[in-house]
Write a protein that holds these residues in place. Structure first.
Motif, mmCIF file in Angstrom:
data_model
loop_
_atom_site.group_PDB
_atom_site.id
_atom_site.type_symbol
_atom_site.label_atom_id
_atom_site.label_comp_id
_atom_site.label_asym_id
_atom_site.label_seq_id
_atom_site.Cartn_x
_atom_site.Cartn_y
_atom_site.Cartn_z
ATOM 1 N N ILE A 40 1.152 -0.883 -0.514
ATOM 2 C CA ILE A 40 0.194 -0.693 0.218
ATOM 3 C C ILE A 40 1.092 1.220 0.345
ATOM 4 O O ILE A 40 1.775 1.277 0.970
ATOM 5 N N VAL A 71 -7.167 2.676 -8.107
ATOM 6 C CA VAL A 71 -5.515 2.936 -8.840
ATOM 7 C C VAL A 71 -5.223 4.095 -8.946
ATOM 8 O O VAL A 71 -6.487 4.437 -9.758
ATOM 9 N N THR A 98 0.111 3.989 -8.862
ATOM 10 C CA THR A 98 -0.286 3.469 -7.136
ATOM 11 C C THR A 98 -1.293 2.677 -6.582
ATOM 12 O O THR A 98 -2.325 3.368 -7.199
ATOM 13 N N SER A 99 -1.418 2.908 -5.609
ATOM 14 C CA SER A 99 -2.816 2.441 -4.689
ATOM 15 C C SER A 99 -2.169 2.698 -3.359
ATOM 16 O O SER A 99 -1.585 1.878 -2.724
ATOM 17 N N SER A 102 -5.778 -2.745 -0.394
ATOM 18 C CA SER A 102 -5.103 -3.973 -0.589
ATOM 19 C C SER A 102 -6.270 -4.771 -1.513
ATOM 20 O O SER A 102 -7.427 -5.176 -1.270
ATOM 21 N N VAL A 128 -1.647 -5.510 -4.585
ATOM 22 C CA VAL A 128 -1.660 -4.270 -3.637
ATOM 23 C C VAL A 128 -2.006 -5.348 -2.427
ATOM 24 O O VAL A 128 -2.892 -5.665 -1.478
#
Length: 366
Positions: A40, A71, A98-99, A102, A128
């Motif tokens: 994360i 995302v 990025t994220s 999860s 993730v």
């Protein structure tokens, strides 16, 4: 019949050639991911590659902020084009994503618009993961990245430094004021320099100090006569404008003898200088009356050759002097009884140090 077959074969050949040309000019798009598994908050990059004809305009469609739910798109690099064989062009572009949730994401395909046709890319997956946390030991929970210490910059500490210096200054000022007030002194430590006295007043002041020290009574005859002659030399230098400090006694007497204003006290000065030379260079021990006579002649020489003050300066000095308080000149302090005894022996002492010839004159430099 043969003609019909040849026509059919010709049409099939033309159709196949046209279809191959159309397939060769079709644009292609491919997507690859640097890391398919991140934590994360971590970041990864999508590598986008588009292959198309050199002169064929295409448009790559990339979402501006969100690729899909969960995302995010951080940055999109500029397109980089490279020409390859067969008049084909390869366009490369990177997308940083990025994220913060999860999950396992199947990223949507990216599209490229090729004229009236739209070509879609392949799909990639992104996993993730969350950071494992031990609930029994919460102190072991750490950030994704370590905390960075800011660089050391002096400007950040200027307020603290100046505050400390100002505090020290105020403390020293308070201590100084308290000490001066307890000692009942002025808060201003610097005094204006005393105004320079006229030559005759300065000389009288120094002669008074010599008289109070009583040097010859302590057997310090050389020091006694050295102080008297130095006082007279300074007075002569300022009063008559000659370099008396660098002259011998004979040279000083020669100049004074030719001065009309000092002729009346020439004998007094000669008695002092000649006796002082005997004491300093011949280690002579004069009598007490001779010591008193030398000091009295010094007073006499200064008072007889001083420049009289104008009436304006006298009135000003009289106004500055408080009523009932007048300065007593040094010559008035001389005991009259001592003066009478010394006057009676003046002629005898002068004749004793009268040089018999010009060769006897002492020309020693102090």
């Amino acid at each position: 019949m043969n003609l019909i077959k040849k026509s059919i074969l010709f049409l099939v050949l033309v159709a196949s050639l046209a279809g191959g040309k159309t397939f060769a000019q079709r644009s292609l798009i491919n997507v690859a991911i640097d890391s398919a598994a991140i934590l994360i908050g971590e970041q990864t990059t999508l590598r986008l590659t588009v292959t198309t004809d050199k002169d064929r305009p295409v448009q790559i469609v990339i979402p501006g902020d969100t690729l899909m739910a969960g995302v995010e798109v951080l940055t999109i690099s500029k397109a980089d084009s490279t020409e390859i064989e067969n008049d084909r062009l390869v366009i490369k572009q990177d997308v940083l994503i990025t994220s913060f949730d999860s999950s396992l994401y199947l990223l949507p395909p990216l599209a490229v618009i090729d004229g009236r046709d739209t070509v879609y890319s392949n799909q990639v997956a992104l996993k993730v993961s969350t950071i494992p946390v031990n609930a029994d030991k919460p102190e072991e929970f750490f950030d994704i990245k370590a905390i960075w210490d800011p660089p050391f910059v002096w400007a950040d500490y200027y307020p603290i430094i100046f505050g400390i210096l100002l505090g020290l200054f105020l403390l020293c000022a308070i201590i100084y004021i308290i000490k001066r007030m307890r000692a009942r002194k002025s808060l201003i430590p610097f005094k204006k320099p005393d105004p320079k006295l006229p030559p005759h007043e300065q000389a009288i002041k120094e002669l008074d100090k010599i008289k109070q020290e009583k040097l010859w009574q302590q057997g310090r005859n050389k020091e006694y006569y050295t102080l008297i002659t130095e006082t007279l030399r300074r007075y002569i230098a300022e009063r008559f404008g000659i370099n008396a400090m660098e002259m011998t006694s004979g040279e000083i007497l020669g100049l004074i003898r030719r001065n009309v204003e000092a002729q009346s006290v020439y004998d007094s000065l000669r008695q002092i200088l000649q006796l002082a030379d005997f004491v300093k260079f011949a280690k002579m021990k004069p009598l007490p009356d001779e010591n008193d006579l030398s000091l009295m002649n010094a007073y006499l020489f200064v008072n007889q050759t001083k420049i009289e003050e104008t009436n304006a300066s006298k009135e000003e000095d009289h106004g500055n002097t408080s009523s009932g308080e007048k300065e007593i000149s040094s010559t008035e302090k001389i005991d009259s009884s001592v003066k009478e005894n010394v006057e009676s022996k003046k002629e005898e002492d002068l004749s004793r140090y009268q040089p018999k010839s010009t060769n006897d004159t002492i020309n020693l430099k102090e």
